[in-house]
Design a protein around this motif. Structure first.
Motif, mmCIF file in Angstrom:
data_model
loop_
_atom_site.group_PDB
_atom_site.id
_atom_site.type_symbol
_atom_site.label_atom_id
_atom_site.label_comp_id
_atom_site.label_asym_id
_atom_site.label_seq_id
_atom_site.Cartn_x
_atom_site.Cartn_y
_atom_site.Cartn_z
ATOM 1 N N PRO A 52 0.823 -1.214 0.000
ATOM 2 C CA PRO A 52 0.000 0.000 0.000
ATOM 3 C C PRO A 52 0.861 1.270 0.000
ATOM 4 C CG PRO A 52 0.045 -0.936 2.209
ATOM 5 C CD PRO A 52 0.831 -1.867 1.321
ATOM 6 N N THR A 53 0.326 2.331 -0.603
ATOM 7 C CA THR A 53 1.005 3.624 -0.494
ATOM 8 C C THR A 53 0.857 4.117 0.946
ATOM 9 O OG1 THR A 53 -1.028 4.695 -1.224
ATOM 10 C CG2 THR A 53 0.636 4.237 -2.908
ATOM 11 N N TYR A 54 -0.401 4.249 1.385
ATOM 12 C CA TYR A 54 -0.707 4.619 2.773
ATOM 13 C C TYR A 54 -1.420 3.440 3.413
ATOM 14 C CZ TYR A 54 0.680 9.429 2.189
ATOM 15 O OH TYR A 54 1.429 10.545 1.992
ATOM 16 N N ALA A 88 8.789 -0.304 3.271
ATOM 17 C CA ALA A 88 7.682 0.650 3.160
ATOM 18 C C ALA A 88 7.733 1.380 1.822
ATOM 19 C CB ALA A 88 7.743 1.652 4.301
ATOM 20 N N TRP A 89 6.560 1.534 1.211
ATOM 21 C CA TRP A 89 6.453 2.259 -0.048
ATOM 22 C C TRP A 89 6.875 3.716 0.159
ATOM 23 C CZ3 TRP A 89 3.716 6.562 -1.650
ATOM 24 C CH2 TRP A 89 3.633 6.767 -3.037
ATOM 25 N N SER A 90 7.468 4.266 -0.876
ATOM 26 C CA SER A 90 7.883 5.665 -0.812
ATOM 27 C C SER A 90 7.657 6.284 -2.177
ATOM 28 C CB SER A 90 9.372 5.733 -0.440
ATOM 29 O OG SER A 90 9.940 6.928 -0.897
ATOM 30 N N GLN A 117 11.013 12.600 3.589
ATOM 31 C CA GLN A 117 9.745 11.891 3.554
ATOM 32 C C GLN A 117 8.823 12.421 4.636
ATOM 33 O OE1 GLN A 117 10.955 7.868 3.812
ATOM 34 N NE2 GLN A 117 11.584 7.766 1.675
ATOM 35 N N GLY A 118 7.530 12.513 4.301
ATOM 36 C CA GLY A 118 6.562 13.033 5.253
ATOM 37 C C GLY A 118 6.721 14.524 5.464
ATOM 38 N N ALA A 119 7.487 15.168 4.578
ATOM 39 C CA ALA A 119 7.755 16.594 4.740
ATOM 40 C C ALA A 119 6.490 17.412 4.532
ATOM 41 C CB ALA A 119 8.821 17.032 3.747
ATOM 42 N N ALA A 120 6.508 18.621 5.066
ATOM 43 C CA ALA A 120 5.375 19.515 4.886
ATOM 44 C C ALA A 120 5.186 19.776 3.398
ATOM 45 C CB ALA A 120 5.631 20.818 5.616
ATOM 46 N N PRO A 121 3.915 19.860 2.953
ATOM 47 C CA PRO A 121 3.681 20.086 1.529
ATOM 48 C C PRO A 121 3.800 21.570 1.193
ATOM 49 C CG PRO A 121 1.613 19.837 2.667
ATOM 50 C CD PRO A 121 2.690 19.692 3.702
ATOM 51 N N SER A 148 -2.159 16.229 -1.668
ATOM 52 C CA SER A 148 -2.527 17.484 -1.007
ATOM 53 C C SER A 148 -3.119 18.410 -2.065
ATOM 54 C CB SER A 148 -1.299 18.113 -0.335
ATOM 55 O OG SER A 148 -0.211 18.189 -1.244
ATOM 56 N N LYS A 163 1.939 13.874 -2.362
ATOM 57 C CA LYS A 163 2.732 14.219 -1.185
ATOM 58 C C LYS A 163 4.043 13.429 -1.170
ATOM 59 C CE LYS A 163 -0.549 13.215 1.960
ATOM 60 N NZ LYS A 163 -1.569 13.323 3.032
ATOM 61 N N HIS A 165 6.468 11.077 0.430
ATOM 62 C CA HIS A 165 6.128 10.053 1.421
ATOM 63 C C HIS A 165 7.213 8.997 1.466
ATOM 64 C CE1 HIS A 165 3.348 8.138 4.154
ATOM 65 N NE2 HIS A 165 3.391 7.022 3.494
ATOM 66 N N ASP B 51 -5.937 6.682 8.025
ATOM 67 C CA ASP B 51 -4.584 6.216 8.344
ATOM 68 C C ASP B 51 -4.594 5.388 9.623
ATOM 69 O OD1 ASP B 51 -3.424 7.410 6.141
ATOM 70 O OD2 ASP B 51 -2.612 9.130 7.223
ATOM 71 N N ALA B 127 8.013 -3.682 10.300
ATOM 72 C CA ALA B 127 7.363 -3.438 9.002
ATOM 73 C C ALA B 127 6.206 -2.458 9.146
ATOM 74 C CB ALA B 127 6.867 -4.761 8.408
ATOM 75 N N GLY B 130 7.506 1.051 9.856
ATOM 76 C CA GLY B 130 8.052 1.740 8.686
ATOM 77 C C GLY B 130 6.990 2.521 7.933
ATOM 78 N N LYS B 131 5.749 2.005 7.950
ATOM 79 C CA LYS B 131 4.643 2.737 7.329
ATOM 80 C C LYS B 131 4.148 3.830 8.268
ATOM 81 C CE LYS B 131 2.830 1.826 4.029
ATOM 82 N NZ LYS B 131 3.208 2.342 2.689
ATOM 83 N N LYS B 134 5.944 7.485 8.904
ATOM 84 C CA LYS B 134 5.801 8.580 7.945
ATOM 85 C C LYS B 134 4.451 9.277 8.131
ATOM 86 C CE LYS B 134 7.765 5.930 4.224
ATOM 87 N NZ LYS B 134 7.828 5.851 2.767
ATOM 88 N N GLU B 135 3.423 8.441 8.381
ATOM 89 C CA GLU B 135 2.089 9.012 8.521
ATOM 90 C C GLU B 135 1.956 9.797 9.821
ATOM 91 O OE1 GLU B 135 -0.409 5.579 7.796
ATOM 92 O OE2 GLU B 135 0.551 5.298 5.852
ATOM 93 N N ALA B 137 4.235 11.419 11.412
ATOM 94 C CA ALA B 137 4.933 12.704 11.310
ATOM 95 C C ALA B 137 4.029 13.747 10.658
ATOM 96 C CB ALA B 137 6.214 12.534 10.491
ATOM 97 N N TYR B 138 3.290 13.323 9.647
ATOM 98 C CA TYR B 138 2.368 14.228 8.949
ATOM 99 C C TYR B 138 1.207 14.626 9.871
ATOM 100 C CZ TYR B 138 0.681 15.983 4.385
ATOM 101 O OH TYR B 138 0.300 16.756 3.322
ATOM 102 N N ARG B 141 2.378 17.195 12.472
ATOM 103 C CA ARG B 141 2.552 18.543 11.911
ATOM 104 C C ARG B 141 1.208 19.235 11.752
ATOM 105 N NH1 ARG B 141 4.695 17.180 7.723
ATOM 106 N NH2 ARG B 141 6.777 17.102 8.599
#
Lengths: 165, 254
Positions: A52-54, A88-90, A117-121, A148, A163, A165, B51, B127, B130-131, B134-135, B137-138, B141
């Motif tokens: 999955p992406t997310y 993890a997908w990126s 990764q996960g940076a502010a958009p 976004s 985004k 990611h 999420d 695992a 790792g997903k 990232k979520e 952190a968003y 913010r």
């Protein structure tokens, strides 16, 4: 069908699966997006691994059904579709072709590989319509988990961005 | 399905605690759907909820691989005493300030927890982490930006944000508790050590509070019990609604 050469069978399966489109981003295939991890044969059965992406991506179930349907149409079903999380997908999985297809579909591609990764958009992606760099963030969250929402200050058109990611 | 803490292997218990955090917080966030202060925030809260529910599903799948339970059994057919989420995430949405403060306090924990857990000696946890890192952190913010806007906003938004912070602060200690099963996992490198997590959390939250011109509440009595299955009434009423469809139509698919 059983007598088909395993190499040919695997090649046909890979072609059929790689052509499956993302239901939320029909311009791109699951291979373009890096969602497709592997296609293998085990005792003649096609096994497909996706990621999955997310974690909450609601398209994953649909993608699984579409992979099964594509293999059925190619006479290669029933298949087994597995989901893995690691690695993890990126957005680094998006190659130059995928980035060009996104831009052509009006979606600003994510920052180049290596970006945080996960940076502010707020990195103000260039407008995918007029290429202006003068854009503003409307919402950090868009219609799908991976995008976004932004607006171009020059052509005034709103647009989505992938985004980092 | 009594699922008393002492019945569960330590790893299953640790996974269940984080899974229940994610499911309960995800459901609370989903309660805003169609009611948020503006359409953009409606989308944002729904995205955060998705999420969290996705994270809960990934963890339930790992639990199920060890116990034989399905995701639906874990989500819909346990009563409140079998849930292991911390009390913070089950707190009601309240006004928007309460939701945002809850989100800041929890995301600041989740962000450092998942980042550290990505190096877990347990591949399944690493695992998922790792997903999730990232979520989270968003998520942090986004919530932090809102808290700064509310705290450093109008007189009323400031007062409401401070009231929410004061009300929810006593629920912040439970996230860093360690009992015997988790201590064994920390020693084995499966779970992150909570002491540096707490230091990172305190620094993160204090920086946000300063930017938001909010006063840091004193560390007094801290609420506890959720990790052992002792919850407030609010979790029971939430589960009653969340589980009603699955319980009325067991085995239904859609």
């Amino acid at each position: 069908m059983v007598s088909e050469d395993p190499g040919d069978r695997l090649a046909r399966a890979r072609t059929a699966v790689a052509a499956v489109e993302d239901p939320e981003l029909p311009a791109l295939t699951i291979a373009d997006l890096g969602i497709l991890r592997d296609v293998t044969l085990r005792d003649g059965r096609v096994e497909v691994t996706i990621t999955p992406t997310y974690t909450g991506c609601t398209a994953m179930a649909v993608i699984g059904w579409e992979i099964e349907a594509a293999l059925d149409r190619a006479g290669l079903g029933p298949a087994l579709v597995r989901t893995v999380l690691a690695p993890a997908w990126s957005t680094d999985a998006l190659g130059p072709d995928a980035r060009a297809k996104l831009a052509a579909a009006g979606i600003a591609p994510p920052p180049a590989p290596g970006a945080v990764q996960g940076a502010a958009p707020d990195a103000a992606p260039a407008c995918p319509r007029c290429a202006s760099a003068r854009t503003e963030l409307l919402s950090a969250f868009g219609a799908t988990g991976c995008k976004s929402l932004h607006r171009c200050r020059d052509c005034r058109e709103p647009f989505e961005a992938f985004k980092a990611h | 399905m009594s699922a008393a803490t002492h019945d569960l292997p330590p790893l299953v218990l640790a996974l269940l605690r984080r899974a229940d955090d994610a499911l309960v917080l995800g459901h609370r966030l989903s309660e805003w759907c169609g009611r948020a202060p503006m359409p953009e925030e409606d989308l944002a809260l729904a995205n955060l909820a998705l999420d969290q529910i996705g994270l809960a599903r990934a963890l339930f799948a790992e639990i199920g691989a060890r116990t034989g339970q399905t995701e639906d059994e874990l989500a819909y057919f346990r009563t409140d005493r079998a849930f292991r989420n911390c009390l913070l995430v089950e707190q009601e949405n309240g006004d928007f300030a309460h939701t945002i403060v809850r989100q800041v306090l929890y995301s600041a924990y989740a962000d450092s927890f998942w980042r550290a857990a990505a190096a877990s000696a347990e591949p399944a946890l690493a695992a998922v982490a790792g997903k999730a890192e990232k979520e989270s952190a968003y998520h942090l913010r986004h919530a932090a930006e809102w808290l700064v806007r509310l705290g450093d906003g109008t007189e009323e938004s400031h007062a409401r944000a401070q009231a929410a912070l004061d009300a929810l602060w006593p629920y912040s200690g439970e996230m860093f508790e360690t009992d015997a099963p988790e201590a064994s996992l920390v020693a084995a490198g499966v779970l992150p050590d909570p002491a540096p997590l707490r230091a990172a959390w305190t620094g993160t939250v204090e920086r946000i509070m300063t930017r938001a011109t909010l006063a840091r509440p004193a560390d007094g009595w801290m609420q506890t019990g959720g990790r052992q299955g002792l919850h407030g009434e609010v979790l029971g009423t939430m589960l009653a609604e969340m589980q009603s469809l699955a319980r009325a139509h067991p085995g239904a698919a859609w």
